[in-house]
Design a protein around this motif. Structure first.
Motif, PDB file in Angstrom:
ATOM      1  N   PRO A  69      -6.076   5.833   7.949  1.00 51.47           N
ATOM      2  CA  PRO A  69      -7.267   5.004   7.685  1.00 51.47           C
ATOM      3  C   PRO A  69      -7.048   3.521   7.949  1.00 51.47           C
ATOM      4  O   PRO A  69      -7.949   2.839   8.416  1.00 51.47           O
TER       5      PRO A  69
ATOM      6  N   VAL B 232       3.252  13.437   5.271  1.00 51.60           N
ATOM      7  CA  VAL B 232       1.892  13.844   5.636  1.00 51.60           C
ATOM      8  C   VAL B 232       0.870  13.092   4.773  1.00 51.60           C
ATOM      9  O   VAL B 232      -0.137  12.588   5.266  1.00 51.60           O
ATOM     10  N   ASP B 233       1.142  13.000   3.476  1.00 53.35           N
ATOM     11  CA  ASP B 233       0.243  12.266   2.583  1.00 53.35           C
ATOM     12  C   ASP B 233       0.213  10.788   2.935  1.00 53.35           C
ATOM     13  O   ASP B 233      -0.844  10.162   2.952  1.00 53.35           O
TER      14      ASP B 233
ATOM     15  N   LEU C 175       0.835  -1.203   0.000  1.00 52.85           N
ATOM     16  CA  LEU C 175       0.000   0.000   0.000  1.00 52.85           C
ATOM     17  C   LEU C 175       0.868   1.251   0.000  1.00 52.85           C
ATOM     18  O   LEU C 175       0.562   2.236  -0.671  1.00 52.85           O
TER      19      LEU C 175
ATOM     20  N   HIS D 207       5.140  12.286   0.307  1.00 60.11           N
ATOM     21  CA  HIS D 207       5.344  13.138   1.475  1.00 60.11           C
ATOM     22  C   HIS D 207       4.804  12.432   2.720  1.00 60.11           C
ATOM     23  O   HIS D 207       3.736  11.813   2.664  1.00 60.11           O
TER      24      HIS D 207
ATOM     25  N   ALA E 194       2.231   1.573  -3.443  1.00 60.14           N
ATOM     26  CA  ALA E 194       1.223   2.122  -4.349  1.00 60.14           C
ATOM     27  C   ALA E 194       1.089   3.627  -4.123  1.00 60.14           C
ATOM     28  O   ALA E 194       1.000   4.400  -5.081  1.00 60.14           O
ATOM     29  N   ALA E 195       1.097   4.044  -2.862  1.00 55.86           N
ATOM     30  CA  ALA E 195       0.985   5.471  -2.554  1.00 55.86           C
ATOM     31  C   ALA E 195       2.165   6.235  -3.144  1.00 55.86           C
ATOM     32  O   ALA E 195       2.012   7.317  -3.709  1.00 55.86           O
ATOM     33  N   GLU E 196       3.340   5.635  -3.028  1.00 61.96           N
ATOM     34  CA  GLU E 196       4.548   6.255  -3.581  1.00 61.96           C
ATOM     35  C   GLU E 196       4.421   6.416  -5.095  1.00 61.96           C
ATOM     36  O   GLU E 196       4.722   7.468  -5.656  1.00 61.96           O
ATOM     37  N   ILE E 197       3.948   5.367  -5.755  1.00 61.45           N
ATOM     38  CA  ILE E 197       3.757   5.418  -7.216  1.00 61.45           C
ATOM     39  C   ILE E 197       2.720   6.486  -7.575  1.00 61.45           C
ATOM     40  O   ILE E 197       2.871   7.218  -8.543  1.00 61.45           O
ATOM     41  N   ASP E 198       1.656   6.576  -6.754  1.00 54.23           N
ATOM     42  CA  ASP E 198       0.604   7.546  -7.032  1.00 54.23           C
ATOM     43  C   ASP E 198       1.027   8.971  -6.718  1.00 54.23           C
ATOM     44  O   ASP E 198       0.264   9.905  -6.931  1.00 54.23           O
ATOM     45  N   GLY E 199       2.199   9.119  -6.143  1.00 50.68           N
ATOM     46  CA  GLY E 199       2.701  10.459  -5.869  1.00 50.68           C
ATOM     47  C   GLY E 199       2.562  10.889  -4.427  1.00 50.68           C
ATOM     48  O   GLY E 199       2.872  12.023  -4.082  1.00 50.68           O
ATOM     49  N   ALA E 200       2.070   9.993  -3.566  1.00 48.01           N
ATOM     50  CA  ALA E 200       1.916  10.341  -2.151  1.00 48.01           C
ATOM     51  C   ALA E 200       3.184   9.947  -1.394  1.00 48.01           C
ATOM     52  O   ALA E 200       3.182   9.024  -0.598  1.00 48.01           O
TER      53      ALA E 200
ATOM     54  N   PHE F 168      -1.985  10.377   6.036  1.00 50.75           N
ATOM     55  CA  PHE F 168      -3.429  10.556   5.902  1.00 50.75           C
ATOM     56  C   PHE F 168      -4.049   9.648   4.844  1.00 50.75           C
ATOM     57  O   PHE F 168      -5.234   9.341   4.908  1.00 50.75           O
ATOM     58  N   LYS F 169      -3.269   9.207   3.856  1.00 55.94           N
ATOM     59  CA  LYS F 169      -3.841   8.364   2.808  1.00 55.94           C
ATOM     60  C   LYS F 169      -3.744   6.877   3.143  1.00 55.94           C
ATOM     61  O   LYS F 169      -4.544   6.084   2.679  1.00 55.94           O
ATOM     62  N   VAL F 170      -2.732   6.488   3.904  1.00 51.86           N
ATOM     63  CA  VAL F 170      -2.564   5.060   4.190  1.00 51.86           C
ATOM     64  C   VAL F 170      -2.603   4.768   5.695  1.00 51.86           C
ATOM     65  O   VAL F 170      -3.494   4.081   6.186  1.00 51.86           O
TER      66      VAL F 170
END
Lengths: 297, 396
Positions: free
Chosen positions: A213, A204-205, A191, A202, A194-200, A208-210
């Motif tokens: 939640p 903070v991202d 996950l 940072h 995937a966040a890294e690939i999607d550009g998240a 809050f994105k992984v």
């Protein structure tokens, strides 16, 4: 004439009852019967020092509404919880995330922070009282040598609840941290990929994105159990302050204890226990409902 | 759109060399598969291409531009993971919108709850939603946009993962064993869809798999990895017909290629007691390995099976049959050399059209292969191409 199949069914039913009987018995004896007795007692004026009792209906509950000590205990518990809960939630969360990313020394930090959990709080409370002593305590020595005024940690009505919160925080942070660590470990690393690939990328991202939640079920559990722990505060009070000074550390459960075993008002004490039970039940309900909503698998 | 160039990529984990110098160029719009057994370094290589991992040494370039220190976002790569890695707490639409949200909204507008506090970004958000919907329709998942990943089947999740990767026009499309969690039937279906997707998008695809069938059926070229080295990079047909080594020959093709140890003699190659009368230009007594694809070898004198193709002199082997697999249209025969039971061969023969029923096979049979079908390797397993095994006049 009974058919073979019916006889078998009946035998199996008997066996089933026999198998659950011990568990049912234990639950009855340990949970259900005491609870029923407490509820019944709360409708009486039963006292430890009198023979017999009278049914007085809801009199104990009516008394609660006008009892100053009850209001005081509720207020104290609330203040204590407001100090205790944020600390018991966010400090362990921060520690867990910080330790999680450590490669070396991770287990060292885990052990260090978990140590207070393994110690007996009643014994440790005495150590804390020595540290917090208004005259010879190390904490005050440190404060005065730094040029700050000494604080009467356990003797001042304005401070005592914060001091108690500090001690109980010390004892619970390691435990909640381990819960958060377990929750963090359960997050699949793909996950984050995937966040890294999607550009998240940072922090903070990522949080809050992984992390946040995915940690939700753990967070609910930690928040609810910590709330219950806050509401249950008793042992440290009983050992260190006994509700003093001037009822400033008289929290809900300690008042219940005082009413029952110091003032011998068993009926009133039972009524307080029923309220306590109701509050704990509410917390447990919230936990169950939220746990279903925050789990995705 | 991008041409990917890797130069001498190296990577070790705690003393173990996972990649030992990879040189590879993927052309713009090409579909390249990285194939190898687990632990060969193919996934590590893909992670290095994506930017999730950085190599210890070596260069990565996209269209000639060095991207060695660029983040995945800066490289513009999209990636589909083996376990899909969908965000379980987000709807399908939110999952697919993630890359766009990250690219188009500033940090403060991405925070939880910021949707209602940042009405100035409403236009951007509806643009994102429109694009998500367009891609979802293209992948036929537009009716699933409000669902959570947990409510989807494996195939649907796979499509959402593809959608999340497609939604932002990537330069490079990377896939890490995307089909391994699907059942066999669905796998064939999605395989075709991915090929179709590649053709329609014209993007450069790098596809990691351990399954040779996937690699062979989908790719323009296949790169075979083993122990952190590239064994051969070639088109699927070339890889099969013209393998660079015994390892490549064994990896590609089912049933596996038959490998027979042989000794060079003046008159040809001696396999067991048989002499294959081919010219080889090797010094006498040199040990070599002869490779025979299963369809190169066919039983003689069996009207139910198609006779061996090819012309010219032949290699004749007397065989003892061990096992027969009747696949309906064809028969796979496992056998051993009669005079040399250590040597096992596999052959695959098409049934003749008028005979599609069961084929009775004797315990012993004679099989033939055209000498031109022989693949020659040296004792270390490297291919001996020069001189090619040409037929000797008047042999047999």
């Amino acid at each position: 004439m009974i058919g073979g199949a019916e006889r078998l069914a009946r035998r199996q039913r008997r066996l089933a009852f026999a198998l659950v009987a011990p568990a049912v018995l234990l639950i009855l004896v340990i949970y259900v019967i005491p609870m029923v007795l407490v509820v019944l007692t709360s409708f009486t004026d039963y006292s430890l020092v009198s023979n017999g009792f009278d049914w007085i209906g809801l009199e104990n509950y009516r008394h609660m509404a006008e009892d100053e000590q009850f209001g005081n205990a509720l207020r104290n518990t609330l203040v204590y919880a407001l100090v205790f809960l944020p600390g018991a939630f966010f400090v362990p969360l921060f520690l867990a995330i910080a330790i999680q990313s450590q490669k070396r020394f991770r287990s060292v930090f885990e052990i260090v922070y978990f140590l207070p959990v393994t110690s007996t709080l009643t014994a440790m409370a005495l150590v804390w009282s020595a540290l917090m002593d208004s005259r010879q305590g190390i904490l005050n020595n440190v404060l005065t040598s730094a040029g700050l005024p000494a604080i009467n940690f356990l003797g001042s009505p304005d401070v005592v609840l914060y001091s108690l919160a500090g001690i109980t925080l010390w004892s619970i942070i390691g435990f909640n941290m381990v819960l958060f660590l377990a929750g963090l470990t359960a997050i699949p690393s793909s996950l984050y990929d995937a966040a890294e690939i999607d550009g998240a990328s940072h922090p903070v991202d990522r949080f809050f994105k992984v992390t946040w939640p995915m940690l939700a079920p753990t967070s609910v559990f930690v928040a609810v159990t910590s709330s219950i722990t806050a509401f249950k505060l008793f042992d440290v009070v009983a050992i260190l302050t006994q509700g003093k000074p001037a009822h400033a550390s008289e929290v809900f459960l300690y008042l219940t204890f005082l009413e029952g075993f110091e003032y011998f008002n068993m009926g009133y004490s039972a009524a307080l226990s029923v309220v306590f039970l109701g509050v704990i039940f509410l917390f447990a309900l919230v936990q169950t409902l939220l746990a279903d909503r925050t789990t995705h698998h | 759109m991008a041409r990917l160039t890797l130069t001498d990529i190296r990577k070790s984990y705690g003393g173990t060399e996972v990649l030992r110098g990879i040189d590879l160029t993927v052309a713009d719009g090409e579909f390249l598969s990285l194939v190898g057994a687990s632990g060969c370094g193919k996934s590590t290589l893909l992670r290095i291409i994506s930017g999730l991992e950085s190599p210890d040494a070596g260069k990565i370039a996209l269209d000639g531009r060095d991207v060695g220190s660029a983040t995945p976002k800066e490289r513009g790569v999209a990636m589909v993971f083996q376990d899909y890695a969908l965000y379980p707490h987000m709807s399908v639409a939110q999952n697919m919108a993630m890359p766009l949200i990250m690219a188009r909204l500033p940090m403060y507008a991405r925070l939880p709850g910021a949707r209602w506090l940042t009405p100035n970004h409403r236009g951007t958000r509806s643009g994102v939603a429109a694009q998500v919907e367009r891609v979802a329709r293209q992948l036929r998942i537009d009716h699933l946009l409000d669902r959570r990943p947990a409510q989807l089947s494996g195939g649907q999740r796979q499509r959402v993962a593809l959608g999340r990767a497609l939604v932002r026009d990537p330069s490079l499309f990377l896939m890490d064993e995307p089909l391994s969690n699907l059942d066999a039937k669905l796998r064939v279906e999605v395989r075709r869809e991915i090929v179709e997707l590649h053709r329609a998008s014209g993007l450069t695809f790098v596809y990691v798999t351990h399954d040779q069938t996937e690699a062979m059926t989908m790719s323009d070229r296949v790169a075979l990895l083993r122990d952190g080295r590239l064994l051969q990079v070639a088109a699927p047909g070339t890889l099969y017909a013209d393998p660079a080594s015994v390892e490549v020959a064994r990896f590609v093709g089912t049933p596996e290629i038959s490998l027979l140890p042989a000794v060079a003699e003046p008159g040809g190659l001696r396999i067991g007691t048989v002499l294959a009368p081919c010219a080889h230009g090797l010094t006498s007594g040199r040990d070599v390995i002869v490779g025979l694809r299963p369809e190169a070898l066919a039983p003689v004198g069996m009207p139910a099976l198609q006779s061996p193709g090819g012309r010219g002199p032949r290699l004749r082997l007397e065989l003892a049959v061990e096992a027969v697999e009747d696949l309906g249209a064809e028969v796979v025969i496992h056998a051993r050399l009669r005079d040399f039971p250590d040597l096992a061969v596999r052959m695959r023969s098409q049934k003749t059209l008028e005979r599609t029923g069961p084929v009775p096979l004797p315990d012993h049979l004679t099989a033939e292969a055209p000498l031109s079908a022989l693949l020659m390797f040296d004792a270390e397993g490297q291919r001996l191409r020069d001189p090619a095994p040409v037929q000797m006049a008047g042999a047999q």
